[in-house]
Design a protein around this motif. Structure first.
Motif, short mmCIF file in Angstrom:
data_model
loop_
_atom_site.label_atom_id
_atom_site.label_comp_id
_atom_site.label_asym_id
_atom_site.label_seq_id
_atom_site.Cartn_x
_atom_site.Cartn_y
_atom_site.Cartn_z
N THR A 109 0.78 -1.09 0.02
CA THR A 109 0.04 0.05 -0.04
C THR A 109 0.95 1.16 0.03
OG1 THR A 109 -0.21 0.17 2.43
CG2 THR A 109 -1.77 -1.37 1.31
N ARG A 111 0.58 3.32 2.17
CA ARG A 111 1.02 3.78 3.55
C ARG A 111 2.16 2.85 3.92
NH1 ARG A 111 -3.51 1.80 5.67
NH2 ARG A 111 -2.59 -0.37 5.96
N GLU A 112 2.33 1.60 3.38
CA GLU A 112 3.42 0.86 3.79
C GLU A 112 4.70 1.53 3.09
OE1 GLU A 112 1.20 -3.23 4.19
OE2 GLU A 112 1.79 -2.77 2.06
N THR A 130 -2.58 2.47 -7.15
CA THR A 130 -3.21 3.52 -6.36
C THR A 130 -4.30 4.03 -7.41
OG1 THR A 130 -1.98 5.27 -7.28
CG2 THR A 130 -0.98 4.60 -5.21
N THR A 171 -4.42 0.88 -2.68
CA THR A 171 -4.70 2.23 -2.22
C THR A 171 -5.80 3.08 -2.88
OG1 THR A 171 -2.73 2.75 -0.95
CG2 THR A 171 -3.92 4.42 -1.05
N VAL A 195 -11.01 -2.31 4.27
CA VAL A 195 -9.91 -2.38 5.45
C VAL A 195 -9.64 -3.54 5.93
CG1 VAL A 195 -9.60 -1.22 7.90
CG2 VAL A 195 -10.35 0.47 5.88
N TYR A 199 -6.81 -3.36 2.24
CA TYR A 199 -6.74 -2.17 1.38
C TYR A 199 -6.54 -0.99 1.99
CZ TYR A 199 -7.95 -5.21 -2.39
OH TYR A 199 -7.88 -6.51 -3.29
N GLU A 200 -5.79 0.13 1.48
CA GLU A 200 -5.92 1.30 2.20
C GLU A 200 -6.87 2.18 1.61
OE1 GLU A 200 -2.83 5.21 3.08
OE2 GLU A 200 -2.18 3.29 1.71
N ALA A 202 -7.80 6.14 1.89
CA ALA A 202 -7.38 7.64 2.38
C ALA A 202 -7.90 8.67 1.79
CB ALA A 202 -5.87 7.14 2.35
N ALA A 235 -12.67 3.74 8.79
CA ALA A 235 -11.25 3.74 8.41
C ALA A 235 -10.31 4.31 9.52
CB ALA A 235 -11.16 4.42 7.23
N SER A 238 -5.99 8.67 7.86
CA SER A 238 -5.13 8.47 6.79
C SER A 238 -3.72 8.84 7.06
CB SER A 238 -5.65 9.61 5.77
OG SER A 238 -6.78 9.21 5.40
N GLN A 239 -2.68 8.12 6.28
CA GLN A 239 -1.35 8.26 6.62
C GLN A 239 -0.91 8.78 5.28
OE1 GLN A 239 0.56 7.83 9.42
NE2 GLN A 239 -1.44 7.73 10.32
#
Length: 353
Positions: A109, A111-112, A130, A171, A195, A199-200, A202, A235, A238-239
């Motif tokens: 993701t 985020r990762e 994305t 994402t 989630v 999955y992300e 955001a 969720a 968000s990162q």
């Protein structure tokens, strides 16, 4: 003109991959999977591969280069019939993901990626999938609670069912009506499914404005309103966030952190709509406030050099420039000549060979 940092590492001819010592026998046993026949897309949450303990010799043998480039692919609508140059069909998406799987890419993701939490098997390459705008073609649930056929998530799950190493994660950056849903219960069900399955989901701002045209307070309002919606839908905060139109606000810092009406935000990464692979998150020149992406598309018109077909072929032709994992999330493995190119203050051990 786009410039890409050259690392000048040529790879040896293909040979059998060496085996590293697993961190736990039980984890290794859990890694073993049998390919279903015929494949049935999984709807179970996806985990991480078991790590290995990398050594200089092992890093050399798998040709690890965790200072290499990473493709962050950008998708918009996934439609049976394309209406705009940004659109992709389900078949085009499927073919691109199949090629990624066959070339040894493993999805993570955004985020990762932004956090530098890259956990892919040794010798493999991370890729970030994305999807902008939370379009109905990205995701929906059928009457049985499964992803609607033809949506991006259904295609991702389908490809992953045929390629066990291909993690079904991506994402989705959403606006005020995620996946075209107006009913709050339906929005919540969609976001929670994603989630729960790794999955992300955001931030892509509330109304998808050009942030460069807004004052700082309005920029923060656009971001915070989506953060509040995401919280209501189940969720996590968000990162990451993707800039609408790839347009940076005049005060660049406002895109990454700020507050409005008592609610704060602080992103690990802000993503552009750019036209080249991203630097490794361990690279000294990596800018987490302006992370590059690649539009998914063929090699026609403006995309002759800037879109996914061009760049994925380029990375195949320049394998020494590409991120290659050592399989060990606690260590950063790089060729000795690249030691000066990475940030060493991340609490991770550096292996230079």
């Amino acid at each position: 003109m786009i410039t890409v940092a050259a690392v000048g590492l040529s790879l040896l001819p293909d040979e059998p991959r060496p085996q590293a010592q697993p961190k736990g026998a039980a984890e290794s046993a859990a890694e073993v999977q049998e390919s279903p026949a015929p494949p049935v897309p999984s709807t179970s949450p996806v985990g991480q591969p078991p790590g290995v303990v990398a050594t200089p010799e092992f890093a050399r043998q798998v040709r690890a280069n965790e200072a290499g480039l990473v493709p962050v692919l950008m998708y918009h609508r996934i439609l049976a019939e394309r209406h705009a140059s940004l659109d992709r069909t389900p078949d085009q998406l499927r073919k691109e993901l199949e090629k990624l799987a066959e070339r040894g890419y493993v999805p993570i993701t955004a985020r990762e990626f932004a956090a530098g939490d890259i956990r892919v098997p040794a010798g493999k390459h991370p890729v970030v999938l994305t999807f902008d705008d939370g379009h109905p073609s990205h995701f929906g649930l059928d009457a049985n609670g499964a992803p609607l056929p033809g949506t991006a998530v259904a295609v991702i799950q389908e490809v992953a069912s045929r390629h066990p190493d291909f993690r079904p994660v991506a994402t989705f950056w959403i606006n005020r009506e995620p996946f075209g849903l107006r009913d709050r219960a339906a929005q919540e069900a969609a976001v929670r499914w994603l989630v729960d399955h790794g999955y992300e989901v955001a931030n892509h701002t509330w109304g998808h404005p050009n942030l460069r045209m807004l004052k700082r307070k309005k920029v923060s309002e656009q971001i915070v309103r989506i953060e509040r919606l995401l919280k209501k839908l189940g969720a996590p905060p968000s990162q990451t966030m993707a800039l609408p139109y790839g347009s940076m606000p005049r005060d660049k810092a406002a895109a990454r952190s700020g507050s409005w009406d008592g609610t704060r935000y602080d992103f690990a990464g802000v993503f552009l709509a750019g036209a080249e692979p991203s630097l490794s998150p361990y690279a000294k020149k990596f800018d987490r406030g302006a992370i590059q992406r690649i539009q998914s598309n063929g090699k026609k018109g403006e995309c002759r050099k800037w879109c996914s077909q061009y760049w994925l072929e380029w990375l195949d032709e320049h394998p020494g420039e590409r991120y290659v994992s050592d399989g060990d999330p606690e260590r950063i493995s790089i060729p000795e000549r690249l030691r000066g190119n990475i940030v060493t203050k991340r609490g991770l051990q550096v292996i230079a060979y």
